[in-house]
Design a protein around this motif. Sequence first.
Motif, PDB file in Angstrom:
ATOM      1  N   LEU A 163       8.677 -50.299  77.107  1.00 42.89           N
ATOM      2  CA  LEU A 163       8.155 -50.822  75.851  1.00 42.89           C
ATOM      3  C   LEU A 163       7.397 -52.123  76.091  1.00 42.89           C
ATOM      4  CD1 LEU A 163      11.371 -50.368  73.666  1.00 42.89           C
ATOM      5  CD2 LEU A 163       9.380 -48.861  73.703  1.00 42.89           C
ATOM      6  N   GLY A 164       6.537 -52.475  75.147  1.00 39.25           N
ATOM      7  CA  GLY A 164       5.891 -53.780  75.139  1.00 39.25           C
ATOM      8  C   GLY A 164       5.179 -54.106  76.431  1.00 39.25           C
ATOM      9  N   GLY A 165       5.416 -55.317  76.915  1.00 38.95           N
ATOM     10  CA  GLY A 165       4.740 -55.791  78.099  1.00 38.95           C
ATOM     11  C   GLY A 165       5.204 -55.148  79.389  1.00 38.95           C
ATOM     12  N   TYR A 166       6.245 -54.329  79.335  1.00 36.54           N
ATOM     13  CA  TYR A 166       6.694 -53.641  80.539  1.00 36.54           C
ATOM     14  C   TYR A 166       5.901 -52.357  80.799  1.00 36.54           C
ATOM     15  CZ  TYR A 166      10.604 -56.872  80.543  1.00 36.54           C
ATOM     16  OH  TYR A 166      11.368 -58.018  80.591  1.00 36.54           O
ATOM     17  N   ARG A 167       5.031 -52.002  79.908  1.00 39.95           N
ATOM     18  CA  ARG A 167       4.155 -50.842  80.140  1.00 39.95           C
ATOM     19  C   ARG A 167       2.978 -51.276  81.006  1.00 39.95           C
ATOM     20  NH1 ARG A 167       2.270 -49.376  74.391  1.00 39.95           N
ATOM     21  NH2 ARG A 167       1.769 -51.578  74.565  1.00 39.95           N
ATOM     22  N   ALA A 197      14.915 -40.242  80.053  1.00 40.99           N
ATOM     23  CA  ALA A 197      14.458 -40.589  78.693  1.00 40.99           C
ATOM     24  C   ALA A 197      15.291 -41.730  78.122  1.00 40.99           C
ATOM     25  CB  ALA A 197      14.500 -39.385  77.765  1.00 40.99           C
ATOM     26  N   PRO A 198      15.025 -42.961  78.532  1.00 40.72           N
ATOM     27  CA  PRO A 198      15.862 -44.091  78.107  1.00 40.72           C
ATOM     28  C   PRO A 198      15.919 -44.245  76.600  1.00 40.72           C
ATOM     29  CG  PRO A 198      13.789 -44.852  79.042  1.00 40.72           C
ATOM     30  CD  PRO A 198      13.881 -43.385  79.343  1.00 40.72           C
ATOM     31  N   ASP A 199      17.062 -44.729  76.151  1.00 38.17           N
ATOM     32  CA  ASP A 199      17.235 -45.005  74.720  1.00 38.17           C
ATOM     33  C   ASP A 199      16.564 -46.300  74.301  1.00 38.17           C
ATOM     34  OD1 ASP A 199      18.965 -42.780  73.850  1.00 38.17           O
ATOM     35  OD2 ASP A 199      20.354 -43.630  75.290  1.00 38.17           O
ATOM     36  N   GLY A 200      16.364 -47.224  75.229  1.00 32.17           N
ATOM     37  CA  GLY A 200      15.756 -48.499  74.891  1.00 32.17           C
ATOM     38  C   GLY A 200      15.629 -49.372  76.111  1.00 32.17           C
ATOM     39  N   GLN A 201      15.320 -50.633  75.869  1.00 32.38           N
ATOM     40  CA  GLN A 201      15.024 -51.543  76.972  1.00 32.38           C
ATOM     41  C   GLN A 201      15.430 -52.960  76.592  1.00 32.38           C
ATOM     42  OE1 GLN A 201      10.892 -51.332  78.138  1.00 32.38           O
ATOM     43  NE2 GLN A 201      11.340 -51.959  80.226  1.00 32.38           N
ATOM     44  N   VAL A 202      15.816 -53.739  77.594  1.00 34.41           N
ATOM     45  CA  VAL A 202      16.118 -55.156  77.393  1.00 34.41           C
ATOM     46  C   VAL A 202      14.793 -55.900  77.273  1.00 34.41           C
ATOM     47  CG1 VAL A 202      17.229 -57.204  78.334  1.00 34.41           C
ATOM     48  CG2 VAL A 202      18.239 -54.940  78.742  1.00 34.41           C
ATOM     49  N   MET A 203      14.562 -56.526  76.137  1.00 35.36           N
ATOM     50  CA  MET A 203      13.270 -57.158  75.864  1.00 35.36           C
ATOM     51  C   MET A 203      13.335 -58.680  75.800  1.00 35.36           C
ATOM     52  SD  MET A 203      11.510 -54.471  75.881  1.00 35.36           S
ATOM     53  CE  MET A 203       9.953 -55.298  75.613  1.00 35.36           C
ATOM     54  N   VAL A 225      15.887 -53.354  72.459  1.00 30.86           N
ATOM     55  CA  VAL A 225      15.179 -52.596  71.439  1.00 30.86           C
ATOM     56  C   VAL A 225      15.459 -51.132  71.738  1.00 30.86           C
ATOM     57  CG1 VAL A 225      12.935 -51.907  70.531  1.00 30.86           C
ATOM     58  CG2 VAL A 225      13.399 -54.308  70.993  1.00 30.86           C
ATOM     59  N   LEU A 226      16.129 -50.456  70.805  1.00 35.66           N
ATOM     60  CA  LEU A 226      16.547 -49.065  70.984  1.00 35.66           C
ATOM     61  C   LEU A 226      15.815 -48.163  70.011  1.00 35.66           C
ATOM     62  CD1 LEU A 226      20.438 -49.508  71.170  1.00 35.66           C
ATOM     63  CD2 LEU A 226      18.862 -49.277  73.081  1.00 35.66           C
ATOM     64  N   GLY A 227      15.557 -46.933  70.420  1.00 33.00           N
ATOM     65  CA  GLY A 227      15.030 -45.953  69.489  1.00 33.00           C
ATOM     66  C   GLY A 227      16.011 -45.747  68.348  1.00 33.00           C
ATOM     67  N   ALA A 228      15.517 -45.766  67.119  1.00 33.71           N
ATOM     68  CA  ALA A 228      16.413 -45.678  65.960  1.00 33.71           C
ATOM     69  C   ALA A 228      17.022 -44.300  65.809  1.00 33.71           C
ATOM     70  CB  ALA A 228      15.650 -46.049  64.686  1.00 33.71           C
ATOM     71  N   HIS A 229      16.290 -43.254  66.200  1.00 31.20           N
ATOM     72  CA  HIS A 229      16.764 -41.894  65.993  1.00 31.20           C
ATOM     73  C   HIS A 229      16.665 -41.034  67.243  1.00 31.20           C
ATOM     74  CE1 HIS A 229      15.641 -43.286  61.907  1.00 31.20           C
ATOM     75  NE2 HIS A 229      16.779 -42.707  61.600  1.00 31.20           N
ATOM     76  N   GLY A 230      16.442 -41.652  68.379  1.00 32.37           N
ATOM     77  CA  GLY A 230      16.328 -40.894  69.620  1.00 32.37           C
ATOM     78  C   GLY A 230      15.816 -41.778  70.728  1.00 32.37           C
ATOM     79  N   PRO A 231      15.589 -41.209  71.909  1.00 34.31           N
ATOM     80  CA  PRO A 231      15.109 -42.016  73.046  1.00 34.31           C
ATOM     81  C   PRO A 231      13.731 -42.617  72.777  1.00 34.31           C
ATOM     82  CG  PRO A 231      15.893 -39.851  73.760  1.00 34.31           C
ATOM     83  CD  PRO A 231      15.809 -39.796  72.281  1.00 34.31           C
ATOM     84  N   GLN A 284       2.140 -48.529  70.325  1.00 31.49           N
ATOM     85  CA  GLN A 284       2.262 -49.693  69.456  1.00 31.49           C
ATOM     86  C   GLN A 284       0.979 -49.913  68.651  1.00 31.49           C
ATOM     87  OE1 GLN A 284       4.892 -52.245  72.724  1.00 31.49           O
ATOM     88  NE2 GLN A 284       2.984 -53.064  71.896  1.00 31.49           N
ATOM     89  N   ARG A 285       1.150 -50.547  67.496  1.00 33.93           N
ATOM     90  CA  ARG A 285      -0.009 -50.960  66.726  1.00 33.93           C
ATOM     91  C   ARG A 285      -0.939 -51.815  67.589  1.00 33.93           C
ATOM     92  NH1 ARG A 285       3.986 -51.118  62.619  1.00 33.93           N
ATOM     93  NH2 ARG A 285       3.389 -49.980  60.728  1.00 33.93           N
ATOM     94  N   ARG A 286      -2.227 -51.539  67.491  1.00 32.73           N
ATOM     95  CA  ARG A 286      -3.299 -52.232  68.205  1.00 32.73           C
ATOM     96  C   ARG A 286      -3.353 -51.898  69.686  1.00 32.73           C
ATOM     97  NH1 ARG A 286      -7.361 -53.229  64.825  1.00 32.73           N
ATOM     98  NH2 ARG A 286      -6.759 -54.540  63.045  1.00 32.73           N
ATOM     99  N   ASP A 287      -2.598 -50.886  70.121  1.00 33.59           N
ATOM    100  CA  ASP A 287      -2.795 -50.364  71.470  1.00 33.59           C
ATOM    101  C   ASP A 287      -4.181 -49.751  71.578  1.00 33.59           C
ATOM    102  OD1 ASP A 287      -0.432 -51.022  72.646  1.00 33.59           O
ATOM    103  OD2 ASP A 287       0.468 -49.029  72.517  1.00 33.59           O
ATOM    104  N   CYS A 288      -4.824 -49.931  72.715  1.00 34.38           N
ATOM    105  CA  CYS A 288      -6.086 -49.266  72.992  1.00 34.38           C
ATOM    106  C   CYS A 288      -5.817 -48.119  73.948  1.00 34.38           C
ATOM    107  CB  CYS A 288      -7.106 -50.249  73.569  1.00 34.38           C
ATOM    108  SG  CYS A 288      -7.621 -51.469  72.330  1.00 34.38           S
ATOM    109  N   VAL A 289      -6.440 -46.981  73.677  1.00 36.74           N
ATOM    110  CA  VAL A 289      -6.067 -45.722  74.316  1.00 36.74           C
ATOM    111  C   VAL A 289      -7.274 -45.064  74.953  1.00 36.74           C
ATOM    112  CG1 VAL A 289      -5.081 -43.435  73.896  1.00 36.74           C
ATOM    113  CG2 VAL A 289      -4.205 -45.419  72.641  1.00 36.74           C
ATOM    114  N   ASP A 290      -7.081 -44.595  76.172  1.00 35.37           N
ATOM    115  CA  ASP A 290      -8.064 -43.779  76.874  1.00 35.37           C
ATOM    116  C   ASP A 290      -7.625 -42.329  76.744  1.00 35.37           C
ATOM    117  OD1 ASP A 290     -10.047 -42.800  78.491  1.00 35.37           O
ATOM    118  OD2 ASP A 290      -9.068 -43.370  80.374  1.00 35.37           O
TER     119      ASP A 290
END
Length: 590
Positions: free
Chosen positions: A473-477, A400-406, A462-468, A490-496
């Motif tokens: 994140l972002g384009g790495y998904r 459960a990573p805390d964040g990612q190098v963006m 970019v780190l989670g402010a209050h947890g993992p 994320q805002r404007r994500d499209c979901v199946d």
Amino acid sequence: MPSGSSTSGVGRVIAGRYLLLHRLGGGGMGHVWLAHDQRLVCEVALKEIVFRDPAEADHEREARVARARAEARHAAGLRDHPHVATVHDVLEHEGLPWIVMEYVAGAVDLRDLVEQRGPLAPAECARIGLAVLDALTAGHQRGVLHRDVKPANILLAPDRTGAPYGRVLLTDYGISVQPSTGETRWTMASALVGTSGYLAPERATGGAPTPAADLFSLGCTLYFGVEGQGPFARASHLAELTAVVAEEPRPALRAGALGPVVHALLAKDPAARPSAAEAEAALSRIVVPQAGAYSRTQTDLGSQPQWAAPPAAPGPRHARRRVLHSALAGLLGLALAGGGVWYAVAGQDDEEGSPRPYGEGVGLARALEGGDCVLADWPGAAAFQGTPRLTVDPSCADQAPDGQVMAFVKAASAEQARAEGAARCEERTQELRGRLADVRAFAVVPTEAGFEAAGRRTACLVLGAHGPVYGPLGGYREPGTAFADTATMQRRDCVDVRSNREARLVSCAGAYDEQVLGFTRLGEDVTLTEARTESDAACAREVPPRDFGFDPSVYTAGSWTSQGPWKSGTHFVVCTVRKQNGGTMEGDEP
């Protein structure tokens, strides 16, 4: 439906010209809309007068309409000022006035910024204060008193260089007055005009408005910016008014070099307060360009604040110390530009002669790479205090990573990296952070000895402010990947939607089941089980799809919840839009 408000929202055309797109916010006099000027083909902001009940409409209609006209007139008189939001026009539609104003893209008001990211550094607060003081002085020279200077009426927006909060604008001249003209003061005789915790004591006791009263309110605003709460904040408006008149402000704990200026502005006696020129000189001494190869505004290092959010006891997670609420900064953190980005410069060279890129405190033997998922082990009792020891998780999932190098910011020298890395990382990650519910930027700056080993660049996390963050994140998904937690939605994500417990990220170019519109937060007493039944209604109320152009006869609000926000105590809910009939949506939706 409030009496006197518009009979519909999105899609309505005002005065045959302005197409309402969605609501930006609201205040004491009405709603502010983002609108499209069909004649000039540009976006503007429209302020709509709203009467909340028929009795109010009958009793105060003339006064509130006149206030709207006065606001437009006073602000328009300052339209060329760089720190006043421009008013283009005031028009009447269906018997009510609408104010046409400059739309400031990417803006956030000072109140929201501090609530989201914590108090500002003293020098950054002084910079904002100088801009607001400049706007107030220009108004005072024209005989216009603002009378409602407060954090919510100060907008911070990107400037032409891209600095996220570089532009400062004073807004809302709704209760301003021009005494020298003898104009009518359109307020109830029994009402206090202003905001209780920011009202000068002479105004609270019925005195006439003066420039000194605006300066008192500015002092309260600067105190809020650097301390995170108003100097007279109390449980009720009456208690705040009593404190303004009869009590001394709370001692400033984080103000540093700004403290004496704020203290002087908060003098009970108007005659004892500094003049605008004296206040300007004092603030300017805090924001001073330093000589050197990289001359830029510097902060007073002896006055760095401990960025505060309500602390909570830490608990274990993957054998690491975690917290539910974070306090930003620490002895080894330096705030640049007040934007909530911090960098760590700690530790010495490796004893064996191979310098660690970011120092012994961070502990990494190699430079960070784009997309690296990291675990952050903070040295104290609270996250974002001090320098975290970082570990790279190659799987981006196992722990459960805390964040990612963006992103990365290159520099010509370690000195430049220290001076500019944090602010540049704030800029480089701003767009992504704006699309996520609960994250913060963090800049990892190389040490002098590790500058070359770090690739001559600062790593922007970019780190989670209050947890993992529970995953990439972002384009790495990767499209098709199931969301492990709502933290990566994320805002404007499209979901199946595979089931009521499984959602996958898909391309918005094809068919999909739901689209993410935004986020809301449920109460502290709401359990996760309760949230799964209440969240749809909360999203329909707080993030209604119609505000984004979706026809309410076809679309409805949806939501997603997960354990992460309940473990962290933030209770964030992801709000989506979906078709009422359960059908799929297409790539050309609004």
